[in-house]
Structures are given as C-alpha cells and as structure tokens.
Design an enzyme around this catalytic site. Structure first.
Site, PDB file in Angstrom:
ATOM      1  N   GLY A 157       0.851  -1.200   0.000  1.00 28.56           N
ATOM      2  CA  GLY A 157       0.000   0.000   0.000  1.00 28.56           C
ATOM      3  C   GLY A 157       0.880   1.241   0.000  1.00 28.56           C
ATOM      4  O   GLY A 157       2.032   1.199  -0.438  1.00 28.56           O
ATOM      5  N   ARG A 242       1.764  -3.728  12.462  1.00 26.72           N
ATOM      6  CA  ARG A 242       1.112  -4.004  13.742  1.00 26.72           C
ATOM      7  C   ARG A 242       1.723  -5.279  14.312  1.00 26.72           C
ATOM      8  O   ARG A 242       2.058  -6.206  13.568  1.00 26.72           O
ATOM      9  CB  ARG A 242      -0.397  -4.204  13.567  1.00 26.72           C
ATOM     10  CG  ARG A 242      -1.198  -2.919  13.406  1.00 26.72           C
ATOM     11  CD  ARG A 242      -1.199  -2.081  14.689  1.00 26.72           C
ATOM     12  NE  ARG A 242      -2.013  -0.895  14.585  1.00 26.72           N
ATOM     13  CZ  ARG A 242      -1.554   0.330  14.303  1.00 26.72           C
ATOM     14  NH1 ARG A 242      -0.259   0.522  14.074  1.00 26.72           N
ATOM     15  NH2 ARG A 242      -2.368   1.361  14.260  1.00 26.72           N
ATOM     16  N   GLU A 271       1.032  -3.940  23.195  1.00 23.21           N
ATOM     17  CA  GLU A 271       1.653  -2.670  23.593  1.00 23.21           C
ATOM     18  C   GLU A 271       0.956  -2.106  24.823  1.00 23.21           C
ATOM     19  O   GLU A 271      -0.268  -2.189  24.909  1.00 23.21           O
ATOM     20  CB  GLU A 271       1.530  -1.662  22.432  1.00 23.21           C
ATOM     21  CG  GLU A 271       2.326  -2.091  21.234  1.00 23.21           C
ATOM     22  CD  GLU A 271       2.233  -1.086  20.076  1.00 23.21           C
ATOM     23  OE1 GLU A 271       1.722   0.028  20.272  1.00 23.21           O
ATOM     24  OE2 GLU A 271       2.694  -1.440  18.986  1.00 23.21           O
ATOM     25  N   HIS A 289       6.857   2.241  19.148  1.00 21.64           N
ATOM     26  CA  HIS A 289       5.792   2.676  18.230  1.00 21.64           C
ATOM     27  C   HIS A 289       5.982   4.144  17.824  1.00 21.64           C
ATOM     28  O   HIS A 289       5.129   4.998  18.078  1.00 21.64           O
ATOM     29  CB  HIS A 289       4.402   2.457  18.866  1.00 21.64           C
ATOM     30  CG  HIS A 289       3.298   2.367  17.852  1.00 21.64           C
ATOM     31  ND1 HIS A 289       2.182   1.572  18.026  1.00 21.64           N
ATOM     32  CD2 HIS A 289       3.122   2.974  16.653  1.00 21.64           C
ATOM     33  CE1 HIS A 289       1.371   1.701  16.980  1.00 21.64           C
ATOM     34  NE2 HIS A 289       1.926   2.556  16.143  1.00 21.64           N
TER      35      HIS A 289
HETATM   36  C1  DGY Z   1      -1.154   4.537  12.872  1.00 22.74           C
HETATM   37  O1  DGY Z   1      -1.545   5.607  12.429  1.00 22.74           O
HETATM   38  O2  DGY Z   1      -1.699   3.474  12.588  1.00 22.74           O
HETATM   39  C2  DGY Z   1      -0.006   4.579  13.813  1.00 22.74           C
HETATM   40  O3  DGY Z   1       0.530   3.310  14.000  1.00 22.74           O
HETATM   41  C3  DGY Z   1      -0.462   5.159  15.143  1.00 22.74           C
HETATM   42  O4  DGY Z   1      -1.611   4.503  15.525  1.00 22.74           O
END
Ligand code: DGY
Length: 323
Positions: A157, A242, A271, A289
């Site tokens: 993407g 993720r 997390e 993150h």
């Molecule tokens: C997103 O925008 O998905 C980042 O990982 C923060 O949540």
C-alpha cells in the site's frame, strides 16, 4: 461554535487542540494517559465524538455500551484494528482515520530499522554508553551491508511503496513484494518491483522482509514458526505495521537460535508490553511505536482527524470513513 462534545482520549498537538477549541465543546485530560475501560464507557455516554488513538481498545462489548451518545469515532491514526468496526456500525457510530499523512514518516522509520539492525547501531551505542568501547578495530561490530540487497515488502500500500522508493532509489535495493492488490506495470517499473504471489518464495529470497500490511484476521501471525522457517539465516524481519502480524514468541526463538539474523520492530501485539523473549536479544532493535512520530506528521494527523470532526459537526460527508 457548535455544542457538539468532542472528547480527546489523549493530548493532541497544540495547534490542533486550538483549532478544535474554536469549533466544539472540547473535553480533554491533562494527565495524557491511556483511558481505562470504565472511563471509555463514560466517555461514550457523554460525548458526540470520541477522538481516539491506538491506545484505546474499542471492542464490541464496549461499543454496545447502553445509553451511549457517541456518533463518531475520529481515530488519530491510519490503523484501526483497535476498533470493532462491525460493532460500531451496528451501534450507529461512524469511524474515520487519517490515511496518507503518515506515509513518509512511517517509511522513514522502516528504513531506520533496516539500517539499525543491519549495521548494529543499537549494539554500538550500548557499548559506547556503557564505557566498554576500547577504540576502533578492523573486526569489531561488523554488520551487514544494506546497499544492493533484496527487500521483500509484505503489503504494497502507500507505506509499502514509500519504503520501496527509499530502498530502491536511496540504497539500490532490489524490490520484491507480496500484496493483496498488484501494482500496475507502470507503478512496478517506478522502483523495479517484482510481485511475488507466493509469500514463502518472497521470504526465501529476501535479505530484509518489511511488513506493511494492515492487521486483520487474514494477516494475524502471518509470520509464524512455519513462515519464518522459509527465511534465510542472514535475513532480517522489519515490522512497522502491527504486532499482531507476527507470532512474537516464534520470532524471538528464530532470532535467538540464529535461524534468522535479527529483527527491527516498532510495534508489538500487547503494547506497551514487549514479549520478554525479545527484550534481551542484542540483534533485535526495539522502538516504542514511533513510526508516525515526527512533529510535522503528528500535527498533520491531528488536522486530518479534525477535518473529519468538523465535517461531522457540519453534517457534511466524512472525508475518511472506514465503516
Ligand atoms: C497509525 O496511524 O496506525 C499509527 O501506527 C499510530 O496509531
């Protein structure tokens, strides 16, 4: 100024809070910590818009909270696997996200992880700060050259493509990708990318595997004991997508036993907890993150969420609906 009540679950960049203060009844908590389940229930009953983040787990039970007032969840972020979309739809709650604005920042962090884990910068910094550096030597802390290697991208993407662009143009890397949607031949030609429909084949050929797919039931633990087994011993895993996409226990075992060379991770399944098996490994780079964490990007994410909130207030079509 409208009477719409907007509850920020966390503090947002100042300029965005200022913008929203002029448009609605803004409620926020100076403490800036993740809200408890009880606090989220109360918020859903008290606000029209819940302006949420990845730290708010909005599951089906929570969204079916009785006497809820909330009609919009404006997520500050592009990923929305922490929100039960079907349950939100059933509860007549719209959900929006912030696509596009964090593409470059996240691709930058993917590239930073590739470089850090390959060139052992975390280990080097720890050595120096601990006072253990005895000076330059021809053979100390030798890492892996990144330039010219093969990058396997899973999920082509926006962020996958931005990472491919950096890797191809900045580091002369060969790009393979595995994705639900195939790029057009013109798009593939931009960075000389080759589509590999068989994930196992991509894993077996890549020197670096970078994950950019959304978390979904289909991608849950896509990298597991079996699929990690296809990778070569000198290869690295990079994850800025993720945590759910990796079986973290299997990854820790693969790195510890040198089945693969290492990993660079920005996201984790539970997390802010990080799998204890990963914490002690030198050849794993662990970031908290930070993918979208540049001042410019976080402000742009806030403005994107604010655009959705303001459209809701005016009764206009939402710019970035996801349900
Ligand atoms: C997103 O925008 O998905 C980042 O990982 C923060 O949540």
């Amino acid at each position: 100024m409208s009477n719409v009540v907007v509850r920020l679950t966390r503090r947002w960049p100042e300029a965005v809070e200022e913008r929203l203060r002029g448009q609605c009844q803004l409620v926020l908590d100076d403490a800036d910590r993740p809200m408890s389940r009880g606090e989220l229930v109360t918020a859903l009953q008290a606000c029209d818009v819940l302006a949420a983040t990845v730290t708010d787990r909005l599951d089906a039970e929570l969204l079916s909270t009785p006497d809820r007032r909330c009609r919009l969840i404006a997520n500050f972020g592009v990923g929305f696997n922490h929100i039960a979309l079907d349950a939100a739809r059933k509860a007549d709650i719209r959900v929006t996200n912030t696509p596009g604005v964090l593409t470059d920042a996240t691709a930058d962090i993917a590239m930073a992880l590739i470089l850090s884990v390959a060139r052992r910068t975390g280990e080097g910094e720890r050595l120096l700060r601990s006072g253990g550096w005895a000076g330059w030597s021809p053979t100390s802390l030798l890492g892996t050259q990144v330039s010219g290697k093969t990058l396997g991208i899973v999920g082509m993407g926006r962020i996958g493509q931005a990472t491919a662009r950096r890797a191809a143009f900045g580091f002369g890397m060969k790009i393979l990708y595995h994705s639900r949607t195939r790029l057009s031949p013109v798009e593939e030609a931009v960075f000389g990318a080759t589509c590999v429909p068989d994930l196992g084949k991509l894993l077996a050929e890549a020197d670096f595997v970078s994950l950019h797919c959304p978390a979904s039931p289909a991608t849950r633990q896509l990298l597991n004991r079996e699929t990690l087994g296809y990778m070569r011993p000198h290869a690295f895993v990079i994850n800025t997508a993720r945590g759910d996409v990796i079986d973290e226990e299997a990854l820790a075992d693969a790195v510890r036993s040198r089945r693969i060379a290492g990993a660079g991770l920005d996201v984790y399944e539970l997390e802010p907890s990080v799998h204890p098996g990963l914490m002690g490994l030198e050849n794993v780079v662990l970031l908290p993150h930070q993918g979208s964490g540049s001042r410019e990007t976080r402000e742009a994410m806030g403005h994107c969420a604010a655009d959705n909130i303001e459209a809701f207030i005016r009764g206009e079509p939402l710019p970035n609906p996801v349900n």
